[in-house]
Design an enzyme around this catalytic site. Structure first.
Site, PDB file in Angstrom:
ATOM      1  N   ASP A  98       0.840  -1.216   0.034  1.00 36.37           N
ATOM      2  CA  ASP A  98       0.067   0.036   0.033  1.00 36.37           C
ATOM      3  C   ASP A  98       0.920   1.107  -0.200  1.00 36.37           C
ATOM      4  O   ASP A  98       2.188   1.240   0.099  1.00 36.37           O
ATOM      5  CB  ASP A  98      -1.074   0.010   1.342  1.00 36.37           C
ATOM      6  CG  ASP A  98      -0.123  -0.031   2.530  1.00 36.37           C
ATOM      7  OD1 ASP A  98       0.987  -0.912   2.485  1.00 36.37           O
ATOM      8  OD2 ASP A  98      -0.709   0.825   3.576  1.00 36.37           O
ATOM      9  N   GLU A 136       0.339  -1.250   5.750  1.00 34.19           N
ATOM     10  CA  GLU A 136       1.252  -0.449   6.696  1.00 34.19           C
ATOM     11  C   GLU A 136       1.109   1.121   6.737  1.00 34.19           C
ATOM     12  O   GLU A 136       1.370   1.730   7.598  1.00 34.19           O
ATOM     13  CB  GLU A 136       2.719  -0.677   5.840  1.00 34.19           C
ATOM     14  CG  GLU A 136       3.950  -0.683   6.703  1.00 34.19           C
ATOM     15  CD  GLU A 136       4.366   0.832   6.622  1.00 34.19           C
ATOM     16  OE1 GLU A 136       5.009   1.304   7.742  1.00 34.19           O
ATOM     17  OE2 GLU A 136       3.883   1.590   5.799  1.00 34.19           O
TER      18      GLU A 136
HETATM   19 ZN   LIG Z   1       7.087   1.934   4.041  1.00 37.42          ZN
HETATM   20 ZN   LIG Z   2       5.592   4.711   3.994  1.00 32.91          ZN
END
Ligand SMILES: [Zn+2]
Ligand SMILES: [Zn+2]
Ligand SMILES: [Zn+2]
Ligand SMILES: [Zn+2]
Lengths: 473, 473
Positions: free
Chosen positions: B101, B166
């Site tokens: 992501d 993340e």
């Molecule tokens: Zn990263």
């Molecule tokens: Zn990042």
């Protein structure tokens, strides 16, 4: 040649349901000047009022103010309603100011009832605008109606200036008044504004002073963009850290201002003026409880009132450019602007206050020794206003209140600014009377705004008595 | 038995157009995990990567994480891609982590090109995710492809853990990893993460330490609602005034922390460790210019790096509850919450830091003597992480970098936290290597994110060399 008003006052009492119906209609018009989606309603409110005034013989005109850009939309400004009742050159002329717009309100804000539906409960009339300022405006209308019904000749000509942008900074009004100086404002002898509050809930008062204001922006920068506190924390001079330090140096814990020389600008307090403070009815404990504080910087009545009305004060409003949301965010803001303002009183001069404040900020900054970039600057300012409590307009107001309430009103000041007061005073060169009708707990601008039934009815009587008293002023 | 990679490296150079095409496809998928309207794309990115891994023989599974409520909408969480390449019990096993992501991006934010279209210019590949973290993830894929094409047997089994949340707090991943401790994570010998950056733009490095964090909320109240500064200014103890004072007492102008005993918690610096700082290539002037500061609290290279990586730091983030918009607003806020955080390092313990900080805040408050209500409290915290630079995983990474770049990489730390690092270390009980491939100026999270063509290609070689070096680790 004082006209006896006893019977008229009884009639006003008896006419309560009509008075209430008038307020119900006015409250139902959602004239929120700050909301562009309610601009039509705000304009409708002006037309509604024009219709009411014309019905009692006031010749009206609508002064157009053009357009305004609000939240990215161009919307028309509501016109200012200018009215004239009587043009008898042998009489003096009273100018009445009031406003027809209101603050935003929604049940979801925490109102117990629908804010735009007038609800009577326990002798209180709840509704947005019931006290600020639709109620007082309708008191003028009703007072004149009552005189007309009883064939009482008004001893003064009356002019009306009702705007509908007051809650949004009176956009366009000062410029209009300047243009009208030699036409509509010509020949005015007295000005009266009913748009403030009693000091408490029981005893009437007259307002003879308002504080002015000097606003400030304190900008600190020094890094070119917001930085990640993990990567950069500990090795830069943070603008926000500097700003909070500088702001913390402006006042003591008890909210006294640390700018040298500022208090020395305040006009000396004479023994006679000080004595008036002893006479004012004011309950410190009730005031403390109303703000929800456990303890106030001073709990001595006289000192507290002097600090609210007759001394400068400094308040902190916030910081622009830093994280303000809930939760956590680990960023170091790169440019922050602190906001604070100083309320000023006679004989303080805004320009001088601005200079002293900026000088002090620069001195604190120099001592701080940060390599960041420091840019303090003044924002808007307004002069304080104070009037002679012995002038004929003020004395007429006092006599009127005594006739209705059977008690000598307190002479008070307000800590805030009503800039239009000074505009009227300067353009007419005449005395402006602030004649409050509502109680201190009316909650203007807040949830559950109300006007007491009693204040509303007595307000009609007070304005009628005041108009009559001006005949011998 | 070091395999000669010279020819494979030449092939990797020659295969650049395919490598670039792969990145182009990945960047075009707008896998912005923080935007619920792009959740489909984020999930599509996981499937796209699964397909690529399966084509090189990785057996894949998608671990479902359930739903999430985002901006009032319930949206599915993207699954975590778990892959296994090789199950030879005579070989050791490497676990690779990366994320699919990206941060939000729009041309209107100030990008020179369309952020989701890969654009090559002056040896740079511009596009969101080109460096964080799609580029490094694709380096793994390409490194294995290159080995397969040349019939080079990989000396280790490889497991992949690629998530797509993340940039939004890795929602659900730690819990999944705990559940997978005795299955997917069983038998892992080494962990490697390529999701950080070089210290500069030319010399490679290995990251052996991360700081932890302790966040704080400092709440001050004392009046029951926001107050008009005209009416109440000067006669109340303002919560914001108290808050700024307390916050101003936390650091010196040079951003050193004033909480007693805090620096004493830091692990002593040995002469050997101190010496490594002398060897690190780092240009203080370049760093200072990159943040746009005129002057830094220290401009000594060693002291500066120690403060970024090996000492605690305190950063101020903002204030909740006060006026934050542009312009002026003359209100006294009734409840304000200051936000700051302390980055922590070994041997600091979050619980102890929380206690020392709250104690110090309470002491400052007591000295202040305000009657307002003061409620400081800790927010989230994360432990610092540091690894032995002489362990076999770390040494394999160092040898790999030397093989590709012909230079001994710097050993560095990062000032920020990557919480998943500690999770992997604790659950596998094995060493985690942070092996950065991108340059310090890649602008991850910012406008015009790029990956240098050179870093991207050398990254493939570095990861291949690292996998091969693990054979003798
Ligand atoms: Zn990263
Ligand atoms: Zn990042
Ligand atoms: Zn008003
Ligand atoms: Zn108002």
């Amino acid at each position: 040649m004082t006209v006896d008003l006893t019977n008229v006052f009884h009639e006003i009492d008896a006419d309560y349901e009509n008075l209430k119906e008038l307020l119900r209609e006015a409250v139902a018009i959602q004239s929120v000047s700050g909301d562009p989606s309610k601009r039509d309603e705000t304009i409708r409110m002006v037309h509604w009022m024009k219709d009411k005034l014309e019905k009692i013989g006031v010749s009206c005109e609508l002064a157009a103010l053009g357009n305004q850009t609000l939240e990215g939309k161009t919307v028309p400004l509501p016109p200012v309603l200018l009215g004239t009742l009587g043009t008898d050159t042998s009489k003096k002329t009273l100018l009445v100011y009031g406003h027809l717009d209101v603050q935003p309100a929604a049940k979801s804000d925490g109102w117990d009832t629908e804010p735009f539906e007038l609800v009577e409960k326990d002798g209180k009339l709840f509704g947005r605008g019931s006290s600020d300022d639709k109620g007082p405006v309708l008191c003028w209308l009703h007072a004149i109606k009552a005189a007309q019904k009883n064939n009482i000749e008004l001893p003064v000509n009356i002019k009306f200036c009702f705007e509908a942008m007051e809650e949004s900074g009176s956009v366009g009004l000062p410029e209009l008044l300047v243009r009208e100086k030699n036409r509509f404002l010509a020949g005015v002898d007295f000005v009266c504004i009913s748009d403030s509050y009693w000091l408490g809930t029981k005893k009437p008062c007259l307002t003879y002073g308002l504080r002015g204001i000097c606003s400030f922006f304190v900008e600190v920068t020094g890094i070119k963009q917001d930085l990640h506190s993990g990567v950069f924390g500990g090795v830069i001079h943070e603008p926000l850290q500097d700003l909070m330090y500088v702001m913390s140096q402006l006042t003591t814990v008890d909210n006294r201002i640390r700018i040298p020389g500022l208090y020395e600008q305040v006009a000396p307090l004479s023994a006679a003026e000080e004595k008036t403070y002893d006479e004012i009815e004011f309950d410190v404990a009730e005031f403390r409880d109303s703000v929800g504080a456990s303890h106030l910087p001073t709990e001595d009545k006289k000192t507290l009132l002097l600090r609210r009305w007759r001394e400068p004060s400094l308040a902190f409003h916030g910081i622009e450019g830093a994280f303000y949301g809930p939760g956590e965010k680990t960023v170091i803001p790169s440019k922050v602007i602190g906001k604070f303002s100083i309320r000023i009183v006679p004989d303080m001069d805004p320009d001088q206050v601005n200079k002293m404040t900026i000088d002090y900020l620069n001195k604190v900054w120099k001592e701080r020794g940060s390599p960041n970039v420091f840019k303090p600057r003044p924002g808007h300012s307004a002069k304080p206003w104070v009037v002679d409590v012995n002038d004929s307009n003020f004395m007429a107001g006092a006599r009127a209140m005594k006739r209705v309430h059977n008690v000598e009103p307190d002479r008070i000041r307000e800590g805030c600014s009503i800039p239009i007061t000074l505009t009227f005073q300067e353009l007419t060169g005449k005395s402006v009377l602030l004649l409050p009708l509502g109680a201190a707990d009316d909650m203007a601008h807040s949830q559950n705004e109300k006007n007491n039934k009693w204040n509303y009815v007595e307000g009609v009587k007070t304005l009628l008595a005041y108009i009559m008293e001006l005949g011998s002023a």
